[in-house]
Design an enzyme around this catalytic site. Sequence first.
Site, PDB file in Angstrom:
ATOM      1  N   GLY B  71       3.777   4.714  -3.238  1.00  0.00           N
ATOM      2  CA  GLY B  71       3.414   6.108  -3.080  1.00  0.00           C
ATOM      3  C   GLY B  71       3.470   6.871  -4.390  1.00  0.00           C
ATOM      4  O   GLY B  71       2.617   7.709  -4.672  1.00  0.00           O
ATOM      5  N   THR B  72       4.472   6.568  -5.204  1.00  0.00           N
ATOM      6  CA  THR B  72       4.614   7.275  -6.469  1.00  0.00           C
ATOM      7  C   THR B  72       3.403   7.031  -7.364  1.00  0.00           C
ATOM      8  O   THR B  72       2.846   7.970  -7.938  1.00  0.00           O
ATOM      9  CB  THR B  72       5.904   6.821  -7.177  1.00  0.00           C
ATOM     10  OG1 THR B  72       7.018   7.148  -6.340  1.00  0.00           O
ATOM     11  CG2 THR B  72       6.057   7.496  -8.528  1.00  0.00           C
ATOM     12  N   ASN B 151       9.765  14.934   3.442  1.00  0.00           N
ATOM     13  CA  ASN B 151      10.663  13.785   3.546  1.00  0.00           C
ATOM     14  C   ASN B 151      12.105  14.182   3.852  1.00  0.00           C
ATOM     15  O   ASN B 151      12.861  13.380   4.372  1.00  0.00           O
ATOM     16  CB  ASN B 151      10.617  12.943   2.279  1.00  0.00           C
ATOM     17  CG  ASN B 151      10.654  13.764   1.011  1.00  0.00           C
ATOM     18  OD1 ASN B 151       9.854  14.695   0.846  1.00  0.00           O
ATOM     19  ND2 ASN B 151      11.580  13.446   0.125  1.00  0.00           N
ATOM     20  N   GLN B 179       5.299  10.293   4.469  1.00  0.00           N
ATOM     21  CA  GLN B 179       6.275  10.395   5.554  1.00  0.00           C
ATOM     22  C   GLN B 179       5.636  10.559   6.929  1.00  0.00           C
ATOM     23  O   GLN B 179       6.270  10.251   7.934  1.00  0.00           O
ATOM     24  CB  GLN B 179       7.246  11.556   5.295  1.00  0.00           C
ATOM     25  CG  GLN B 179       8.195  11.316   4.136  1.00  0.00           C
ATOM     26  CD  GLN B 179       9.220  10.216   4.409  1.00  0.00           C
ATOM     27  OE1 GLN B 179       9.472   9.830   5.545  1.00  0.00           O
ATOM     28  NE2 GLN B 179       9.803   9.668   3.338  1.00  0.00           N
ATOM     29  N   SER B 199       2.326   4.943   1.688  1.00  0.00           N
ATOM     30  CA  SER B 199       3.211   3.942   1.114  1.00  0.00           C
ATOM     31  C   SER B 199       3.663   2.969   2.191  1.00  0.00           C
ATOM     32  O   SER B 199       4.036   3.376   3.288  1.00  0.00           O
ATOM     33  CB  SER B 199       4.409   4.650   0.474  1.00  0.00           C
ATOM     34  OG  SER B 199       5.331   3.704  -0.016  1.00  0.00           O
ATOM     35  N   HIS B 201       6.297   0.785   2.399  1.00  0.00           N
ATOM     36  CA  HIS B 201       7.671   0.492   2.778  1.00  0.00           C
ATOM     37  C   HIS B 201       8.280   1.560   3.704  1.00  0.00           C
ATOM     38  O   HIS B 201       9.438   1.435   4.096  1.00  0.00           O
ATOM     39  CB  HIS B 201       8.556   0.284   1.542  1.00  0.00           C
ATOM     40  CG  HIS B 201       8.891   1.515   0.771  1.00  0.00           C
ATOM     41  ND1 HIS B 201      10.101   2.137   0.881  1.00  0.00           N
ATOM     42  CD2 HIS B 201       8.172   2.241  -0.106  1.00  0.00           C
ATOM     43  CE1 HIS B 201      10.113   3.202   0.068  1.00  0.00           C
ATOM     44  NE2 HIS B 201       8.957   3.282  -0.534  1.00  0.00           N
ATOM     45  N   THR B 237      -3.598  -7.738 -11.531  1.00  0.00           N
ATOM     46  CA  THR B 237      -3.739  -8.720 -10.453  1.00  0.00           C
ATOM     47  C   THR B 237      -3.221  -8.113  -9.156  1.00  0.00           C
ATOM     48  O   THR B 237      -2.121  -7.573  -9.113  1.00  0.00           O
ATOM     49  CB  THR B 237      -2.950  -9.999 -10.787  1.00  0.00           C
ATOM     50  OG1 THR B 237      -3.482 -10.559 -11.987  1.00  0.00           O
ATOM     51  CG2 THR B 237      -3.080 -11.025  -9.671  1.00  0.00           C
ATOM     52  N   CYS B 326      25.445  15.867  -5.711  1.00  0.00           N
ATOM     53  CA  CYS B 326      26.307  14.799  -6.195  1.00  0.00           C
ATOM     54  C   CYS B 326      25.650  13.438  -6.032  1.00  0.00           C
ATOM     55  O   CYS B 326      25.887  12.529  -6.800  1.00  0.00           O
ATOM     56  CB  CYS B 326      27.621  14.823  -5.442  1.00  0.00           C
ATOM     57  SG  CYS B 326      28.742  16.015  -6.169  1.00  0.00           S
TER      58      CYS B 326
HETATM   59  C1  LIG Z   1      -2.164 -12.732 -21.252  1.00  0.00           C
HETATM   60  C2  LIG Z   1      -2.134 -11.895 -20.027  1.00  0.00           C
HETATM   61  N1  LIG Z   1      -1.753 -10.610 -20.097  1.00  0.00           N
HETATM   62  C3  LIG Z   1      -1.717  -9.820 -19.006  1.00  0.00           C
HETATM   63  C4  LIG Z   1      -2.067 -10.281 -17.778  1.00  0.00           C
HETATM   64  C5  LIG Z   1      -2.032  -9.337 -16.631  1.00  0.00           C
HETATM   65  O1  LIG Z   1      -0.894  -9.516 -15.817  1.00  0.00           O
HETATM   66  P1  LIG Z   1      -0.947  -9.182 -14.251  1.00  0.00           P
HETATM   67  O2  LIG Z   1      -1.810 -10.220 -13.643  1.00  0.00           O
HETATM   68  O3  LIG Z   1       0.483  -9.321 -13.802  1.00  0.00           O
HETATM   69  O4  LIG Z   1      -1.479  -7.811 -14.085  1.00  0.00           O
HETATM   70  C6  LIG Z   1      -2.470 -11.629 -17.647  1.00  0.00           C
HETATM   71  C7  LIG Z   1      -2.848 -12.223 -16.348  1.00  0.00           C
HETATM   72  O5  LIG Z   1      -3.810 -11.901 -15.714  1.00  0.00           O
HETATM   73  C8  LIG Z   1      -2.514 -12.447 -18.803  1.00  0.00           C
HETATM   74  O6  LIG Z   1      -2.918 -13.724 -18.725  1.00  0.00           O
HETATM   75  C1  LIG Z   2       6.783  12.289   0.603  1.00  0.00           C
HETATM   76  C2  LIG Z   2       6.934  11.136  -0.309  1.00  0.00           C
HETATM   77  N1  LIG Z   2       6.032  10.958  -1.290  1.00  0.00           N
HETATM   78  C3  LIG Z   2       6.101   9.917  -2.152  1.00  0.00           C
HETATM   79  C4  LIG Z   2       7.111   8.985  -2.052  1.00  0.00           C
HETATM   80  C5  LIG Z   2       7.150   7.885  -3.052  1.00  0.00           C
HETATM   81  O1  LIG Z   2       6.650   6.675  -2.530  1.00  0.00           O
HETATM   82  P1  LIG Z   2       7.195   5.260  -3.080  1.00  0.00           P
HETATM   83  O2  LIG Z   2       8.595   5.163  -2.602  1.00  0.00           O
HETATM   84  O3  LIG Z   2       6.325   4.239  -2.427  1.00  0.00           O
HETATM   85  O4  LIG Z   2       7.084   5.283  -4.551  1.00  0.00           O
HETATM   86  C6  LIG Z   2       8.082   9.134  -1.026  1.00  0.00           C
HETATM   87  C7  LIG Z   2       9.161   8.165  -0.836  1.00  0.00           C
HETATM   88  O5  LIG Z   2      10.073   8.013  -1.605  1.00  0.00           O
HETATM   89  C8  LIG Z   2       7.991  10.233  -0.153  1.00  0.00           C
HETATM   90  O6  LIG Z   2       8.888  10.422   0.823  1.00  0.00           O
END
Ligand SMILES: Cc1ncc(COP(=O)(O)O)c(C=O)c1O
Ligand SMILES: Cc1ncc(COP(=O)(O)O)c(C=O)c1O
Lengths: 396, 396, 126, 126
Positions: B71-72, B151, B179, B199, B201, B237, B326
């Site tokens: 979500g972020t 939230n 939410q 999101s 999760h 990826t 806190c």
């Molecule tokens: C040399 C190199 N850098 C970066 C990436 C990108 O990483 P990711 O697939 O985790 O986005 C890849 C793979 O695709 C790679 O082979």
């Molecule tokens: C309203 C709201 N927006 C955005 C987020 C962020 O999503 P994520 O936890 O997938 O980064 C949350 C949860 O933390 C949320 O409650």
Amino acid sequence: MRKVYLDHSATTPVDPEVASLMMTYYTEKYGNPSSIHSFGQEAKQALEEARRQVADFIGAKSEEIIFTSGGTEADNLAIIGVTKAYQKKGKHLITSAVEHHAVLETLEYLAKNGFDLTILPVDENGRVSVEDVKKAIRPDTIFMSIMHANNEVGTIQPIAEIGRIARERGVIFHVDAVQSLGKIPVNVDAMNVDMLTISSHKIYGPKGVGALYVRKGIRLAPRAHGGGQEKKRRSGTENTPGIIGFGRACELSQERMAEEALRLEKLRDRLLHGITERIDHVKVNGPRGSERLPNNVNVSIQFVEGESLLLSLDMLGIAASSGSACTSGSLDPSHVLLAMGMPHEIAHGSLRFSLGRQNTQEDVDYVLDQLPKIVERLRMMSPLYDQVKQRTLKAL
Amino acid sequence: MRKVYLDHSATTPVDPEVASLMMTYYTEKYGNPSSIHSFGQEAKQALEEARRQVADFIGAKSEEIIFTSGGTEADNLAIIGVTKAYQKKGKHLITSAVEHHAVLETLEYLAKNGFDLTILPVDENGRVSVEDVKKAIRPDTIFMSIMHANNEVGTIQPIAEIGRIARERGVIFHVDAVQSLGKIPVNVDAMNVDMLTISSHKIYGPKGVGALYVRKGIRLAPRAHGGGQEKKRRSGTENTPGIIGFGRACELSQERMAEEALRLEKLRDRLLHGITERIDHVKVNGPRGSERLPNNVNVSIQFVEGESLLLSLDMLGIAASSGSACTSGSLDPSHVLLAMGMPHEIAHGSLRFSLGRQNTQEDVDYVLDQLPKIVERLRMMSPLYDQVKQRTLKAL
Amino acid sequence: MYSEKVMDHFTNPRNVGEIPDADGVGEVGNAKCGDIMRIYLDIKGDIIKDVKFKTFGCGAAVATSSMVTEMVKGKTIDEALEISNAAVAEALGGLPPNKLHCSNLAADALHAAIKNYHEKMTKDKG
Amino acid sequence: MYSEKVMDHFTNPRNVGEIPDADGVGEVGNAKCGDIMRIYLDIKGDIIKDVKFKTFGCGAAVATSSMVTEMVKGKTIDEALEISNAAVAEALGGLPPNKLHCSNLAADALHAAIKNYHEKMTKDKG
Ligand SMILES: Cc1ncc(COP(=O)(O)O)c(C=O)c1O
Ligand SMILES: Cc1ncc(COP(=O)(O)O)c(C=O)c1O
């Protein structure tokens, strides 16, 4: 049908032990590490343990590791985060012509937005020259990104030497080690590196997880704003199960690497030699021996086109990849092969086999058995091959 | 010890069916969806099926869904991607005071970098006024972000009405529905929304996966440069197992939502009423009835501090969350409670219980049994409670 | 990625080969772009009696070449001229979007072969 | 998050309560910040005979309050004045970094109580 997966540089299966560990964190220990109750604290602890495992594998300290959603995000964060933090110091950036798109495209984006970019050439084996690096550095150079090992042709760059120069000249040095991690030693101190990108799904960990190492003292402007996770450097609820899987995958890789590299090197050379022995008009791309990743085989097979090769291999259960333009839907084949000076027409017929843990000698021999027949069939269909036979086209 | 997880707004366990589906894609069908061999194509197909499932759940078209790492990232991409694409049209942005940090901090970052930001107030129940929205829109307003449901206090905003105004005035309208998804109906057409963040999760899918809906025709500058995945809008990826898990989680949510919402609403009201009946000097935060998320309970318990409550609950196996400062290590308690006009001293003692699928009436009754004892114990320790008894401090 | 029909034509391409002393030969594409298609025609009167092809290129390039030879065999020249690249793609049950441009040139090769036939005829006559 | 020792002092805080007609009372913090600690001292001669506390605040606030009362009981005033917030945190086996500031004020409350005792003494004498 026999299934022979030879595309480990694209992605790897998740180690079963890693996957079952992740399951626990998906379904039982599912707390949000930011929560102060036991569910949260249990997840938090496992997260920090994973951070230590990842840090250990590359010789870093835990607090120097920022988890991301993958190698691409880590490359982007390194490049954009650091250039934003240091832009007042200078606007000149350096990289090589054979970087992954995640590095090249990000730098080119900056080049269109006020930065000045030098792209270093490579030799016919895909290697950057240390002399070129020296010459390229200017008083206003703030950042350099050179990959450790190339994803297409397996060329290993002289990173430690380049890093030494970068340090002498006060240039922040980022290294994309996505392909080298788990295959050859990666150590941020020995390599004189300031920032390093790694990705979990290339080392038998889950997809969607990566990390950026940032040496203590290097400033980085965050790109994701929000809850302030990862010490305010990368907001967003942590992908705890994924990160924990990545941590364990690092540990397993660390244990197995030395032995596995030797085993893969033998398979690699058997495949490389077998192909050049059995098929004519073939060029091996990239260096031989220890300057090449132990699991990478890359060849150009003249007068046939890469995607046709891939499809034909796939019908026999063999998964490989190609630097052909047709694969990507663009007109230009692999920028890496072109940077190495290969003509377009030959680059189109390139094939990459990347070996991994499950592969055996039988797998290699199966490819050596099938590939020549495929090439023969496709060449019979190819108008270019005629011309060779009639000696009107130059062959390798 | 009995374990009662009441922090589903922080994160949820992954549905066992979803988790086992993901396992298949981690260990067997592990291809990279960009690969043209069968491993890759099999992953690609499942990825596109997941995109359809997600799109269906919010009434969108598949091609309008961009998968992200959560979500972020989706909030950041929406806000920064769209303001970059439309910055020539105007510099004025609108949001509300009760948004998630992923929205607020991103907009505040833009406000520091040349944009002009209006933050709308909320009433004592946390609701944005439609009139305020109307008044805030200027000729140079390009973008507005208002969350669907809060939230912390569960307040549901009048999104459809706000969206209608935004459309009339040509303002691009983004909604954070993290939410609300899975708890109340979310439909991008009915809600007059241009962009929507969700999101995984929070709906019994895996962490580290989210999506941004972008209505066809809206331009978006990409933030992640690289391999050009997600139609060049989000390189990297794809986290296929995670995305596939998210897709299935959407489908399961869709099936169960109507019934589950009714069940949770009953538990919610039992918990809310139970607390106010059993404990004095308690304030219910947020609206009652249908303007509140069916799973959210939020109360401020005077003269005790939130983290102490959480720790005490945790020792009895009850996981909840708090708007206490806190907890976060800052000095100010929840910006949401403060925006609703609550004094600091009362906000510090706030507690959120967020109900979910596993919770039963017994869980609620267990909390109702334990919480009053905890509050009593902490109040006995509190120098503020003395004063109330001596009538030198005003109580609610 | 590809439809079953495309894979069938890629795996078992129809009419691969050359026609010695063909009445018309057409070639499009070049090795630099990664696709070359060459079509040979045997024409009697107005009718395309036989057709063969040789192709260097991706799956789509091979399949469209094969398909166009099937579509054109036995047809008149005028009918053949009406076959478009789009029609070939459609006969194959569609192609992936990124294959619609550079790899979908089989009809162009056919038309080039017909043009070549006309040129030869004119030369012969002239 | 918290050490076992912190959790022990939070769960079973020592010396909770008030001392009626205490020789010294000290309070730090305020409700707005989320932490209030009040310490009561019973002093005979130079010796702290008894000590009690009341605290509104987070786990760290309660635990440090409890710990400081344990540390100070039976000590002389001069010894008590040497106890710092840092020493209290250390005696608890450390605190999370974000708790070292606002929630670690128990020694300050103790010192305020001693100051209050001195003030009373001066007033009595005067
Ligand atoms: C040399 C190199 N850098 C970066 C990436 C990108 O990483 P990711 O697939 O985790 O986005 C890849 C793979 O695709 C790679 O082979
Ligand atoms: C309203 C709201 N927006 C955005 C987020 C962020 O999503 P994520 O936890 O997938 O980064 C949350 C949860 O933390 C949320 O409650």
